[in-house]
Write an enzyme that holds these catalytic residues in place. Structure first.
Site, PDB file in Angstrom:
ATOM      1  N   ASN A 156       0.859  -1.188   0.000  1.00  0.00           N
ATOM      2  CA  ASN A 156       0.000   0.000   0.000  1.00  0.00           C
ATOM      3  C   ASN A 156       0.895   1.238   0.000  1.00  0.00           C
ATOM      4  OD1 ASN A 156      -1.891   1.976   0.453  1.00  0.00           O
ATOM      5  ND2 ASN A 156      -2.454   1.288   2.530  1.00  0.00           N
ATOM      6  N   TRP A 157       0.917   1.919  -1.142  1.00  0.00           N
ATOM      7  CA  TRP A 157       1.823   3.061  -1.282  1.00  0.00           C
ATOM      8  C   TRP A 157       1.293   4.309  -0.587  1.00  0.00           C
ATOM      9  CZ3 TRP A 157       3.626   3.123  -7.160  1.00  0.00           C
ATOM     10  CH2 TRP A 157       4.343   1.955  -7.418  1.00  0.00           C
ATOM     11  N   LYS A 158       0.010   4.306  -0.237  1.00  0.00           N
ATOM     12  CA  LYS A 158      -0.618   5.489   0.390  1.00  0.00           C
ATOM     13  C   LYS A 158      -0.381   6.741  -0.478  1.00  0.00           C
ATOM     14  CE  LYS A 158      -0.388   3.153   4.767  1.00  0.00           C
ATOM     15  NZ  LYS A 158      -0.452   3.243   6.214  1.00  0.00           N
ATOM     16  N   HIS A 177     -10.127   1.209   4.456  1.00  0.00           N
ATOM     17  CA  HIS A 177      -8.850   1.367   5.157  1.00  0.00           C
ATOM     18  C   HIS A 177      -9.039   2.368   6.302  1.00  0.00           C
ATOM     19  CE1 HIS A 177      -4.748   2.516   6.084  1.00  0.00           C
ATOM     20  NE2 HIS A 177      -4.367   1.397   5.499  1.00  0.00           N
ATOM     21  N   GLU A 202      -6.371  -5.076  10.063  1.00  0.00           N
ATOM     22  CA  GLU A 202      -5.364  -4.056  10.356  1.00  0.00           C
ATOM     23  C   GLU A 202      -5.739  -3.315  11.636  1.00  0.00           C
ATOM     24  OE1 GLU A 202      -2.980  -2.744   6.681  1.00  0.00           O
ATOM     25  OE2 GLU A 202      -4.767  -1.524   6.772  1.00  0.00           O
ATOM     26  N   GLY A 215       1.308   2.416  10.706  1.00  0.00           N
ATOM     27  CA  GLY A 215       2.008   3.675  10.457  1.00  0.00           C
ATOM     28  C   GLY A 215       3.189   3.934  11.375  1.00  0.00           C
ATOM     29  N   SER A 267       2.447  -2.235  10.353  1.00  0.00           N
ATOM     30  CA  SER A 267       3.886  -2.310  10.671  1.00  0.00           C
ATOM     31  C   SER A 267       4.519  -3.640  10.275  1.00  0.00           C
ATOM     32  CB  SER A 267       4.127  -2.020  12.158  1.00  0.00           C
ATOM     33  OG  SER A 267       3.710  -0.710  12.476  1.00  0.00           O
ATOM     34  N   GLY A 274       2.470  -1.415   4.281  1.00  0.00           N
ATOM     35  CA  GLY A 274       2.575  -0.007   3.903  1.00  0.00           C
ATOM     36  C   GLY A 274       4.013   0.396   3.642  1.00  0.00           C
TER      37      GLY A 274
HETATM   38  P1  PGA Z   1       2.195   0.250   7.611  1.00  0.00           P
HETATM   39  O1  PGA Z   1       0.774   0.487   6.900  1.00  0.00           O
HETATM   40  O2  PGA Z   1       2.720  -1.060   7.112  1.00  0.00           O
HETATM   41  O3  PGA Z   1       3.056   1.410   7.169  1.00  0.00           O
HETATM   42  O4  PGA Z   1       1.944   0.244   9.081  1.00  0.00           O
HETATM   43  C1  PGA Z   1      -0.101  -0.574   6.682  1.00  0.00           C
HETATM   44  C2  PGA Z   1      -1.396  -0.086   6.096  1.00  0.00           C
HETATM   45  O5  PGA Z   1      -1.908   0.943   6.564  1.00  0.00           O
HETATM   46  O6  PGA Z   1      -1.953  -0.696   5.160  1.00  0.00           O
END
Ligand code: PGA
Length: 252
Positions: A10-12, A95, A165, A171, A213, A234
């Site tokens: 997930n590149w956000k 999400h 999640e 994050g 994470s 992420g």
């Molecule tokens: P993260 O994000 O791996 O940076 O914690 C995961 C997500 O929100 O899909």
């Protein structure tokens, strides 16, 4: 039904430009060799789906959100049809970062329905904000699932994946990563919820992912002892070398 492992990056809201997005996809593509054990997808900014898909037709790209509406006065949103028409093969729905902006369980239900109508694979994201001693978080997650999947016929459940999640694990300011035991407890509960809705066979065949994470070291433990069929990652997916290390750890 036995699945191979589904890994979604997930590149956000990254990277900053189309040029950088193409460079990132190219670097990931170089580092990661296709493997029969793994299905890989990237949830990318909607602005980049079209050019990424044209340049890398063999990679799977998806959207990070889908509007609960087909059209109309919804400034800034992207409909399932729009996203599918530029090459999005799947979509994250619900999400926690979109829920934090106001996406409700009712909206996830509509988004799921519309994405499935466009033949996109749905990755429904669920997860509690905190864990309480009286286990209300289980009920919270069950409600997210029941509301989002209320209109999905059994026959369409093969196009649905659930990503667990926990919000507190997501994050750079995450409290901590979940333990595989915490993950396993929730996966069992998610499958029980699905069994109530769709029967045991469907509940056993739906893929469940863990996200929050995930990194190149801990990812494998969720697959080995956390009860999941894949990962939603992420930050680590923005680093081709680390993401490749994660994938390699699964294929060994
Ligand atoms: P993260 O994000 O791996 O940076 O914690 C995961 C997500 O929100 O899909």
């Amino acid at each position: 039904m036995e699945h191979n492992t589904l890994i979604i990056g997930n590149w956000k809201l990254q990277p900053a430009t189309e040029k950088e997005a193409l460079a990132l996809a190219s670097a990931l593509n170089k580092e990661i060799r296709p493997h029969k054990k793994i299905t890989l997808g990237y949830a990318v900014p909607a602005a980049f789906v079209s050019s990424l898909k044209k340049k890398f037709p063999k990679l799977s790209f998806g959207a990070q959100d889908v509007s609960a509406h087909e059209s109309g006065a919804h400034t800034g949103e992207h409909s399932a049809k729009m996203l599918a028409s530029v090459g999005a093969q799947f979509a994250l729905i619900g999400h926690s970062e979109t829920r934090a902006r106001g996406v409700t369980n009712d909206m996830t239900r509509e988004a799921v329905r519309l994405a499935l109508k466009e033949k996109m694979m749905v990755v429904l994201c669920v997860g509690e904000r905190e864990r309480d001693a009286s286990h209300a978080y289980l009920r919270f997650v069950a409600d997210q699932i029941k509301d989002a999947l209320a209109t999905v016929p059994k026959s369409k459940m093969s196009d649905v994946t659930i990503a667990y999640e926990p919000v507190w694990a997501i994050g750079s300011d995450a409290a901590r990563v979940a333990t595989p035991e915490e993950c396993l407890e929730m996966v069992i509960f998610i499958r029980r919820t699905l069994a109530d809705m769709f029967g045991k066979k469907v509940a056993e065949s739906v893929r469940v992912l863990y996200g929050g994470s995930v990194d190149e070291k801990n990812g494998i433990t969720f697959l080995q002892t956390g009860g999941v069929n894949g990962l939603l990652a992420g930050r680590v997916s923005l680093s081709p070398k680390k993401f490749a290390t994660l994938i390699r750890s699964i294929t060994l």
